[in-house]
Design an enzyme around this catalytic site. Structure first.
Site, PDB file in Angstrom:
ATOM      1  CB  CYS B 101      -0.994  -0.421   0.799  1.00  0.00           C
ATOM      2  SG  CYS B 101      -1.573   1.675   1.473  1.00  0.00           S
ATOM      3  CB  CYS B 104      -2.418   4.953   3.811  1.00  0.00           C
ATOM      4  SG  CYS B 104      -3.290   3.673   3.311  1.00  0.00           S
ATOM      5  CB  SER B 105       0.556   0.790   6.541  1.00  0.00           C
ATOM      6  OG  SER B 105      -1.405   1.334   7.183  1.00  0.00           O
ATOM      7  CB  CYS B 106      -4.193  -0.938   2.823  1.00  0.00           C
ATOM      8  SG  CYS B 106      -5.124   0.848   3.112  1.00  0.00           S
TER       9      CYS B 106
END
Lengths: 93, 193, 98
Positions: B101, B104-106
């Site tokens: 991702c 962000c950090s999905c």
């Protein structure tokens, strides 16, 4: 303009530290911040996209210097202040 | 990354915020503990490993999993409502998949457990879409030159999980033994089995 | 509501540089790709991020890009999940500048 979180293809972050670290939280306050974010979202104080927006809007230097949950906490503060839930500076010493 | 001093400062501010929110009636005492506990209890790479082992041993399940990951994973129970949509992408002899991702950090938390720090790092997020071979090599993964790499950048509501190739010589193994072979990094695509 | 793009459709992402939250990374702006599949409808993040409850709900598509179209080199592919309003049809022979 592109925001600091938008790092795909940006040079200079160096090699990946591949250490197999899957501790979810490195301090108790990180877990509390995680819980806060989820509780405030569940109550409709802000939505996930507003939360992401608040993280991305951090000044680039602060974003890069902050750890993962420091970013979360900064975003929670920003949103709560913007929505009048807390006063600006109310959490400071 | 934080030293002790800033750690203590932020811990104090977090506590102060909790107190303020409780005073305003926006938070009840046990609410955070509940959110944290349910997060820690429900998220584990063992869930993803179980899905993979089933797909390796049950061809019909594998087809359903690749066609509609959300529904297939639900068949195995205990993973209800975790994602709007799950898409499982299959590695083959000539193709390799890896997940990121960049914005962000999905991450498919329920199936993979808490994400490793590197997954959230700028180094991984910035580079894997640009030079996946070099990044995978840093994980010790050297793919044959002919292997086609697809990088899945989770930019919306879908969460991705890799279905790794079943290792050779595992024909006689039970589903449970097979699940024991599956690593978290193989489910992200930064390792093979 | 019918989807604007079918699997296999050739699309180009917008080159707009919005002054707000968006889920189209800059590395994929103004780039040509091919629709893999629709992924289900979702609130447009760009509007929802402003705390608005009236965000339009659009189809989101998995769109495949060749590395050489994104970076000018490379033999891998990148798939992104993009809201319908991030995409335009791409016609062969159309001007590349958009």
């Amino acid at each position: 303009m592109a925001r600091i979180n938008d790092v795909g293809g940006v040079e200079g972050f160096g090699p990946v530290d591949t250490a197999d670290d899957s501790e979810p939280f490195h301090a108790d306050w990180e877990a509390r911040v995680f819980g806060l974010m989820n509780a405030l979202r569940a109550q409709g104080i802000f939505n996930l996209n507003e939360f992401r927006d608040a993280i991305e809007s951090m000044p680039p230097g602060e974003y890069l210097a902050a750890s993962y949950y420091e970013r979360w906490f900064a975003a929670i503060r920003t949103l709560l202040e913007r929505k009048g839930v807390i006063e600006p500076g109310e959490l400071d010493d | 990354m934080s030293g002790d001093h800033s750690d203590a400062t932020i811990a104090r501010r977090v506590r102060r915020l909790e107190t303020l929110l409780e005073e305003k009636g926006l938070l009840t005492g046990g609410e955070l503990d509940e959110a944290i506990d349910s997060f820690l209890a429900g998220a584990s790479p063992a869930n993803g490993a179980r899905v993979v082992a089933r797909a390796w041993t049950d061809a019909a399940f594998r087809s359903r999993l690749l066609a509609d990951g959300t529904a297939a994973v639900r068949e195995l129970g205990s993973m209800e409502g975790s994602y709007q949509r799950l898409r499982v992408v299959e590695n083959t002899a000539t193709t390799h998949n890896v997940i990121v991702c960049t914005l962000c950090s999905c991450y498919p938390l329920r199936l993979l457990g808490p994400s490793p720090s590197w997954y959230k790092s700028e180094a991984y997020r910035s580079r894997v879409v640009r030079e996946p071979r070099a990044v995978l090599a840093e994980f010790g993964l050297e793919l044959p030159p002919g292997t086609r790499i697809t990088v899945w950048d989770s930019s919306a509501e879908t969460r991705y999980m890799v279905l790794p190739r079943r290792p050779d010589g595992t024909e006689g193994m039970s589903e449970e033994e097979l699940a024991g072979l599956v690593t978290r990094n193989a489910l992200i695509g930064t390792a093979v089995l | 509501m019918t989807d604007r793009f079918a699997p296999g459709s050739r699309v180009v992402t917008y080159l707009h540089d919005p002054p707000h939250h968006t889920r189209l990374p800059r590395y994929a702006r103004g780039k040509r790709g091919v629709v893999v599949e629709p992924e289900g409808r979702a609130e447009l993040a760009d509007v929802s991020a402003r705390g608005r409850a009236d965000a339009p709900v659009e189809q989101v598509y998995a769109v495949r890009f060749e590395a050489r179209d994104l970076w000018g080199e490379g033999d891998h592919q990148v798939v992104l999940d993009l809201w319908e309003s991030y995409l335009e049809e791409y016609e062969e022979g159309a001007a590349d500048e958009r």
